[in-house]
Design an enzyme around this catalytic site. Sequence first.
Site, PDB file in Angstrom:
ATOM      1  N   HIS A 203     -27.236 -18.522  24.501  1.00 40.23           N
ATOM      2  CA  HIS A 203     -26.233 -18.399  25.549  1.00 40.23           C
ATOM      3  C   HIS A 203     -25.437 -19.681  25.773  1.00 40.23           C
ATOM      4  CE1 HIS A 203     -27.981 -14.562  26.243  1.00 40.23           C
ATOM      5  NE2 HIS A 203     -27.356 -14.364  27.380  1.00 40.23           N
TER       6      HIS A 203
ATOM      7  N   HIS B 289       0.840  -1.198   0.000  1.00 36.46           N
ATOM      8  CA  HIS B 289       0.000   0.000   0.000  1.00 36.46           C
ATOM      9  C   HIS B 289       0.869   1.241   0.000  1.00 36.46           C
ATOM     10  CE1 HIS B 289      -2.177  -3.349   1.816  1.00 36.46           C
ATOM     11  NE2 HIS B 289      -3.271  -2.809   1.325  1.00 36.46           N
TER      12      HIS B 289
HETATM   13  C1  LIG Z   1     -10.907  -5.803   9.984  1.00 32.35           C
HETATM   14  C2  LIG Z   1     -10.409  -5.536   8.605  1.00 32.35           C
HETATM   15  N1  LIG Z   1     -11.279  -5.553   7.576  1.00 32.35           N
HETATM   16  C3  LIG Z   1     -10.831  -5.375   6.316  1.00 32.35           C
HETATM   17  C4  LIG Z   1      -9.517  -5.179   6.061  1.00 32.35           C
HETATM   18  C5  LIG Z   1      -9.007  -5.051   4.639  1.00 32.35           C
HETATM   19  N2  LIG Z   1      -8.610  -3.647   4.385  1.00 32.35           N
HETATM   20  C6  LIG Z   1      -7.346  -3.267   4.484  1.00 32.35           C
HETATM   21  S1  LIG Z   1      -7.149  -1.640   4.231  1.00 32.35           S
HETATM   22  C7  LIG Z   1      -8.796  -1.423   3.953  1.00 32.35           C
HETATM   23  C8  LIG Z   1      -9.327  -0.069   3.641  1.00 32.35           C
HETATM   24  C9  LIG Z   1      -9.000   0.842   4.729  1.00 32.35           C
HETATM   25  O1  LIG Z   1      -9.362   2.131   4.458  1.00 32.35           O
HETATM   26  P1  LIG Z   1      -8.687   3.280   5.296  1.00 32.35           P
HETATM   27  O2  LIG Z   1      -8.576   2.889   6.694  1.00 32.35           O
HETATM   28  O3  LIG Z   1      -9.395   4.532   4.992  1.00 32.35           O
HETATM   29  O4  LIG Z   1      -7.212   3.296   4.744  1.00 32.35           O
HETATM   30  P2  LIG Z   1      -6.610   4.138   3.532  1.00 32.35           P
HETATM   31  O5  LIG Z   1      -6.973   3.433   2.277  1.00 32.35           O
HETATM   32  O6  LIG Z   1      -7.185   5.483   3.608  1.00 32.35           O
HETATM   33  O7  LIG Z   1      -5.176   4.068   3.852  1.00 32.35           O
HETATM   34  C10 LIG Z   1      -9.465  -2.625   4.078  1.00 32.35           C
HETATM   35  C11 LIG Z   1     -10.922  -2.781   3.890  1.00 32.35           C
HETATM   36  C12 LIG Z   1      -8.647  -5.174   7.165  1.00 32.35           C
HETATM   37  N3  LIG Z   1      -7.335  -5.025   7.018  1.00 32.35           N
HETATM   38  N4  LIG Z   1      -9.124  -5.328   8.417  1.00 32.35           N
END
Ligand SMILES: Cc1ncc(C[n+]2csc(CCOP(=O)(O)OP(=O)(O)O)c2C)c(N)n1
Length: 694
Positions: A499, A38
């Site tokens: 439960h 990322h």
């Molecule tokens: C509990 C969880 N659900 C889904 C993901 C997969 N995931 C990783 S980053 C992301 C998007 C996150 O968006 P944001 O926090 O706004 O990060 P940005 O893209 O702005 O860095 C998702 C859905 C994860 N890592 N953890």
Amino acid sequence: MSATNAAEPMTNAELDQLSVDTIRTLSIDAVQQAKSGHPGTPMALAPLVYTVWNRVLRFDPEDPIWPNRDRFVLSNGHASMLLWSVLHLTGTRAVNADYERLGHPSVSLEDIRRFRQLDSKAPGHPEYHWVSGVETTTGPLGQGVATSVGMAIAQKWLANRYNQLGFPIFDYNIYAVCGDGCLMEGVASEAASLAGHLGLDNLCWVYDNNHITIEGQTNLAFSEDVAGRFLAYGWNVLRVGDANDLDRIERALSVFRTTKGRPTFIILDSHIGYGSPHKQDTSAAHGEPLGDEEVRLTKRSYGWPVEAQFLVPDGVREHFAAGIGARGAAARSGWTALFASYRAAYPELASEIDQMQRRDLPSGWDRNLPVFPTDAKGLAGRDASGKVLNVLAQSIPWFLGGSADLGPSNKTTLAYEGAGSFQAGSPGGKNLHFGIREHAMAAIVNGLSLSKLRVFGATFFIFSDYARPAIRLSALMELPTIIVFTHDAMGDGEDGPTHQPVEHLASLRAIPGLVTLRPGDANEVVEAYRYVMQLRHQPAVLVLSRQPLPTLDRRTYAPAAGVARGAYVLADPPGKNPEVILIASGSEVSLAVEAHEKLLAEGIRSRVVSMPSWDIFDNQTPEYRDSVLPPTVKARVAVEQASTFGWERYVGGSGHVIGMKTFGASAPLKALQEKFGFEPHRVAAAAKELLGRR
Ligand SMILES: Cc1ncc(C[n+]2csc(CCOP(=O)(O)OP(=O)(O)O)c2C)c(N)n1
Ligand SMILES: [Mg+2]
């Protein structure tokens, strides 16, 4: 700003920018090389992370486990390159699991080049225990910020117990960075609510307000008033409208440090993929490499040498050394001197701190553990547990915990004189009140444990589902946390199937490294705690009954100390040559004992194995395991009020399992035991059937 324009000495502002752009380009190059990761968020948040680390954080790269360091949590763990970059650029040193300082860098440039590759110290997400300088494992969004609340509670508790006039031994702060995802997750809301209630003014969350998540703009699914929400939680809410403005970020952080009585939430307006001509402000910058051409264009926009890769320009490391390096070294050496005079003035408190840091226990910690007398009516697992917890909390000063609003049911309340409740105005209390927030509870327990306190949380076993993601992280991080689960099975009776746990034991047993213990009587509860308290790198869950279980006569039956081996022979036929083995855990142990007595009376040579813990048993030697479950004895009956899932491994292909294949039902316990077959004569009948004797 050009990275190569070194003709004249650079100004501090130029060095700041150069450092920020180094974090950005290292992140870009690492993701590009790995072909995964990322890049966008590191590009946007490099100025934030730079400012926190180089201008504010009290952290000594030479000693990343110095107890009074500020904590930095990257809750949006997908932006891990931010952390790998600063750990590298600050020259943070590695430490091993025995807390020894190893001398070499925690994250080398080679690790960054091998981002996301096997054995690299720059893995996909921040991993506590794998990379020194990572304060907690993050990646499952929301966990980091929730855990940071535990760290903040810990600091308050430690300060209250150990600080003395003129000796601020613990006065650190906790900084956490989170994104939209973290704030959408329920666990963060639970934790933020509790942090506001507790007025944790040592806690600062910075929210990366970039309006982007994976599927696109946040307005697809997230349109709430985040500022209003945090104000309502009781936080101090600040806004920095430009994520590139180092001075404004620094000012907001200093407002945090002077704000008393409330945690601080800083909304930072940022641009994901900052500087990328085609990807900035789009979700395309989130989860895929920029691509070679876009990398070049982006570097050009930073004034960076377009073809250079993994470049750390001259002056950057030195700039970090002059910032966080010098500040951290001074802070640590000042503290070390302070601690030396503290040790002279308060030797006992100092030695507690030493023991705690090494995860040792005070000598005599188990001296007052109870021994329960034989009692046919017996004691509930939860009641025995309550007695043990009250002893432990008195013999181990830094042992504390609490329940998610079920203290009176879980019997986890520390009721002795002076135990107290942890609140904003009483930060020395040993009873933590998590409120009805199981998920945050488990994450907060992790934060407390990362801060070296010994800590337990508690709720009904059924709600382990609500806590499981954080328990999984305890195991992944190898933290010695304890969760006390009561109301372990059908004993809930009238509360009905909502439960009554069924699949929960199987599900927790499936978590690598987690110790799951379901003791069979009051003395097994004591032994379970004795075992668990000595763990340093493994979390444990205790699964305890609501209803009384007979306290077995340990002169007739084997000593409960067998718990430490996971399973042990509780009862044998005369001559010790069993033809059938009854295996049970928890409330079914006494059931198996009753069946065993019936079988003996009928001339059938049965053995009873009490098996409170699969995982402990599985770690015994093959010789021991075979002595408990001799391979030649194929007739085996397992009985457990839980899913039958997995029991084949102990009963084998020719054994029988009495367990649950459906959900439970709402009825008094006796009716349920009858309906689902948890009765001594049914166990005996199953044994006889296996032996072909009816
Ligand atoms: C509990 C969880 N659900 C889904 C993901 C997969 N995931 C990783 S980053 C992301 C998007 C996150 O968006 P944001 O926090 O706004 O990060 P940005 O893209 O702005 O860095 C998702 C859905 C994860 N890592 N953890
Ligand atoms: Mg976002």
